[in-house]
Design a protein around this motif. Structure first.
Motif, mmCIF file in Angstrom:
data_model
loop_
_atom_site.group_PDB
_atom_site.id
_atom_site.type_symbol
_atom_site.label_atom_id
_atom_site.label_comp_id
_atom_site.label_asym_id
_atom_site.label_seq_id
_atom_site.Cartn_x
_atom_site.Cartn_y
_atom_site.Cartn_z
ATOM 1 N N LEU A 107 -50.149 13.799 -17.518
ATOM 2 C CA LEU A 107 -50.500 12.547 -16.856
ATOM 3 C C LEU A 107 -51.601 12.717 -15.821
ATOM 4 N N LYS A 108 -52.031 13.978 -15.595
ATOM 5 C CA LYS A 108 -53.103 14.290 -14.642
ATOM 6 C C LYS A 108 -52.766 13.815 -13.229
ATOM 7 N N ILE A 109 -51.461 13.924 -12.874
ATOM 8 C CA ILE A 109 -51.027 13.546 -11.531
ATOM 9 C C ILE A 109 -51.091 14.775 -10.641
ATOM 10 N N PRO A 110 -51.921 14.756 -9.577
ATOM 11 C CA PRO A 110 -52.006 15.930 -8.707
ATOM 12 C C PRO A 110 -50.708 16.151 -7.935
ATOM 13 N N GLN A 111 -50.325 17.417 -7.788
ATOM 14 C CA GLN A 111 -49.101 17.766 -7.071
ATOM 15 C C GLN A 111 -49.425 18.037 -5.605
ATOM 16 N N ARG A 112 -49.022 17.103 -4.745
ATOM 17 C CA ARG A 112 -49.322 17.251 -3.323
ATOM 18 C C ARG A 112 -48.395 18.256 -2.659
ATOM 19 N N ASP A 113 -47.149 18.239 -3.067
ATOM 20 C CA ASP A 113 -46.172 19.159 -2.473
ATOM 21 C C ASP A 113 -46.226 20.509 -3.179
ATOM 22 N N GLY A 114 -45.621 21.522 -2.552
ATOM 23 C CA GLY A 114 -45.554 22.848 -3.151
ATOM 24 C C GLY A 114 -44.737 22.823 -4.428
ATOM 25 N N THR A 115 -45.121 23.664 -5.371
ATOM 26 C CA THR A 115 -44.410 23.702 -6.650
ATOM 27 C C THR A 115 -43.625 24.995 -6.841
ATOM 28 N N SER A 116 -43.562 25.824 -5.798
ATOM 29 C CA SER A 116 -42.768 27.048 -5.915
ATOM 30 C C SER A 116 -41.290 26.688 -5.960
ATOM 31 N N THR A 117 -40.477 27.637 -6.419
ATOM 32 C CA THR A 117 -39.038 27.400 -6.537
ATOM 33 C C THR A 117 -38.429 26.968 -5.214
ATOM 34 N N TRP A 118 -38.785 27.673 -4.139
ATOM 35 C CA TRP A 118 -38.182 27.379 -2.832
ATOM 36 C C TRP A 118 -38.709 26.076 -2.251
ATOM 37 N N ALA A 119 -39.985 25.735 -2.534
ATOM 38 C CA ALA A 119 -40.555 24.465 -2.065
ATOM 39 C C ALA A 119 -39.848 23.284 -2.729
ATOM 40 N N PRO B 186 -27.809 25.002 -8.770
ATOM 41 C CA PRO B 186 -29.020 24.642 -8.008
ATOM 42 C C PRO B 186 -30.311 25.129 -8.650
ATOM 43 N N PHE B 187 -30.305 26.324 -9.240
ATOM 44 C CA PHE B 187 -31.513 26.845 -9.871
ATOM 45 C C PHE B 187 -31.822 26.111 -11.184
ATOM 46 N N ASP B 188 -30.782 25.594 -11.844
ATOM 47 C CA ASP B 188 -30.996 24.794 -13.045
ATOM 48 C C ASP B 188 -31.679 23.480 -12.678
ATOM 49 N N VAL B 189 -31.254 22.876 -11.567
ATOM 50 C CA VAL B 189 -31.871 21.630 -11.094
ATOM 51 C C VAL B 189 -33.337 21.870 -10.729
ATOM 52 N N VAL B 190 -33.608 22.971 -10.027
ATOM 53 C CA VAL B 190 -34.978 23.304 -9.632
ATOM 54 C C VAL B 190 -35.849 23.530 -10.865
ATOM 55 N N LYS B 191 -35.318 24.226 -11.867
ATOM 56 C CA LYS B 191 -36.070 24.491 -13.101
ATOM 57 C C LYS B 191 -36.458 23.174 -13.779
ATOM 58 N N MET C 282 -36.830 23.338 -3.980
ATOM 59 C CA MET C 282 -35.453 23.317 -3.484
ATOM 60 C C MET C 282 -35.374 22.637 -2.109
ATOM 61 N N ARG C 283 -36.336 22.941 -1.240
ATOM 62 C CA ARG C 283 -36.368 22.305 0.087
ATOM 63 C C ARG C 283 -36.596 20.802 -0.031
ATOM 64 N N LYS C 284 -37.443 20.411 -0.977
ATOM 65 C CA LYS C 284 -37.727 18.998 -1.206
ATOM 66 C C LYS C 284 -36.465 18.250 -1.661
ATOM 67 N N ILE C 285 -35.709 18.853 -2.577
ATOM 68 C CA ILE C 285 -34.467 18.238 -3.073
ATOM 69 C C ILE C 285 -33.446 18.125 -1.951
ATOM 70 N N LEU C 286 -33.327 19.187 -1.143
ATOM 71 C CA LEU C 286 -32.386 19.178 -0.018
ATOM 72 C C LEU C 286 -32.746 18.097 1.001
ATOM 73 N N ALA C 287 -34.041 17.944 1.280
ATOM 74 C CA ALA C 287 -34.484 16.946 2.251
ATOM 75 C C ALA C 287 -34.225 15.527 1.748
ATOM 76 N N ARG C 288 -34.354 15.334 0.444
ATOM 77 C CA ARG C 288 -34.218 13.989 -0.124
ATOM 78 C C ARG C 288 -32.771 13.616 -0.414
ATOM 79 N N ASN C 289 -31.997 14.534 -0.967
ATOM 80 C CA ASN C 289 -30.645 14.203 -1.431
ATOM 81 C C ASN C 289 -29.537 15.042 -0.811
#
Length: 292
Positions: free
Chosen positions: A226-238, A208-213, A240-247
Motif C-alpha cells: 500500500l506504500k504506507i510509510p511507517q512512522r513508528d519503529g518496526t523492531s520487535t520491541w518497538a 506476546p511474541f505471536d501478537v508482535v509477529k 511491543m511497546r506500541k501495543i502496550l501503550a495502546r491496549n
C-alpha cells in the motif's frame, strides 16, 4: 486485525500464518469473511454454515509445501541433538530437551525463513515465477542477501522459546505419566496428552511474541503493497511497546483462545503420530536385525 480494517488480515490454519488481501481492498481475497465473530465457537459455526466445512481447511496446500520440509528438518535436528547431548551430558540431564528444542527450532527457522518470505509475497501478490525472481533479485540487489531474512527475529523470538518450553515440559509429562502407569515407553494416549498439555503451556507464555509477529507482518504488507510509510519503529520491541501503550498487557494476549484451540490439538497429533511412527519403525528394525 482490528487496527488495519479494510486492508488485509492474517489467517492461520494451525501450522502457518497467511497474509490475505481483504475483499474491499485492492483485490479479492480467497477467504471471504462471513461477518463479525463473537468468539471461536461462533466463528466455527458461521464459517461452516456460510461456506461449508471444507473452508476450514482453506490454504492447506501452500502450508504443506512449507510445513513438511520445516517439520522434517526440525524433528531430525531434535533427535540428533538430543542423542549428541546425552552422550556429552548424560542421559538423565533434564535440560537436554530444552537445549535440543531451542537449537533445532533456531536452525529450522533460519533455513526456511527466505522461503517463508517468498511464500508470503506470493500470497498477497499474484506473481508469476519470473516476476517473483525479479522481485527477489531486485530486493537482494538493493538491500543485500540478509533482506531475505526479514521477519526472522520475531519468528525466532516466538518459536525458539516455544520449542524449548514445549520439549522440556513434554519430556517431563511423558516420564511422569509413564511412571504412573508403569509403562517402559509412551503409549499413543500418553504422547497425545503430554503434547497437548506442553503445547498449551508454551503457547500461553509465548503469545506476546505471536501478537508482535502478526503486527510486523501487517506493517511489512502496508509498507510494500500500500506504500504506507511507517512512522513508528518496526523492531520487535518497538511494536511491543506500541501495543502496550495502546491496549495494555491484555493487548499482548489478543487471540490467545483461538491459538490454544489450534495449538493444543496440533501439538498433540503431531507428537503422538511422530512417537508412534518412531516406535513402529524401531520395532521393525529390531526384527530385521534379528533375522539370520
Amino acid at each position: 486485525n482490528p487496527f488495519h480494517k479494510g486492508k488485509c488480515f492474517v489467517y492461520s490454519n494451525g501450522l502457518m500464518d497467511h497474509i490475505c488481501v481483504c475483499e474491499n481492498g485492492d483485490s479479492k481475497a480467497w477467504y471471504k469473511k462471513p461477518g463479525h465473530f463473537k468468539g471461536t465457537l461462533d466463528a466455527f459455526v458461521k464459517i461452516i454454515r456460510i461456506e461449508g466445512i471444507k473452508s476450514l481447511w482453506s490454504g492447506l496446500p501452500p502450508t504443506l509445501v512449507m510445513a513438511v520440509p520445516t517439520t522434517v528438518i526440525y524433528f531430525t535436528c531434535y533427535d540428533q541433538l538430543s542423542e549428541a547431548l546425552k552422550n556429552r551430558l548424560g542421559k538423565d540431564d533434564e535440560y537436554i530437551p530444552l537445549l535440543a528444542g531451542s537449537l533445532s527450532r533456531f536452525g529450522s527457522t533460519t533455513v526456511v525463513s527466505p522461503l517463508e518470505l517468498i511464500r508470503t509475497r506470493m500470497q498477497y501478490r499474484k506473481l508469476s515465477y519470473k516476476q517473483l525472481y525479479l522481485c527477489v533479485s531486485t530486493k537482494v540487489a538493493a538491500d543485500g542477501w540478509f533482506s531475505l531474512w526479514t521477519g526472522w527475529s520475531p519468528t525466532v523470538l516466538r518459536d525458539v522459546p516455544f520449542s524449548a518450553l514445549y520439549w522440556y515440559n513434554y519430556e517431563r509429562f511423558k516420564k511422569m505419566m509413564c511412571k504412573e502407569v508403569g509403562a517402559n515407553e509412551p503409549t499413543f494416549f500418553i504422547s497425545f496428552t503430554s503434547g497437548a498439555a506442553s503445547g498449551s503451556i508454551a503457547a500461553v507464555i509465548t503469545q506476546p511474541f505471536d501478537v508482535v509477529k502478526t503486527h510486523r507482518q501487517i506493517q511489512l504488507w502496508e509498507s510494500e503493497t500500500l506504500k504506507i510509510p511507517q512512522r513508528d519503529g518496526t523492531s520487535t520491541w518497538a511494536v511491543m511497546r506500541k501495543i502496550l501503550a495502546r491496549n495494555g498487557i491484555t493487548g499482548l494476549y489478543t487471540g490467545i483462545t483461538p491459538r490454544l484451540v489450534k495449538i493444543a490439538p496440533a501439538c498433540a497429533i503431531m507428537i503422538s503420530t511422530y512417537e508412534y511412527g518412531k516406535s513402529v519403525f524401531s520395532h521393525l528394525n529390531e526384527k530385521m536385525n534379528q533375522r539370520p
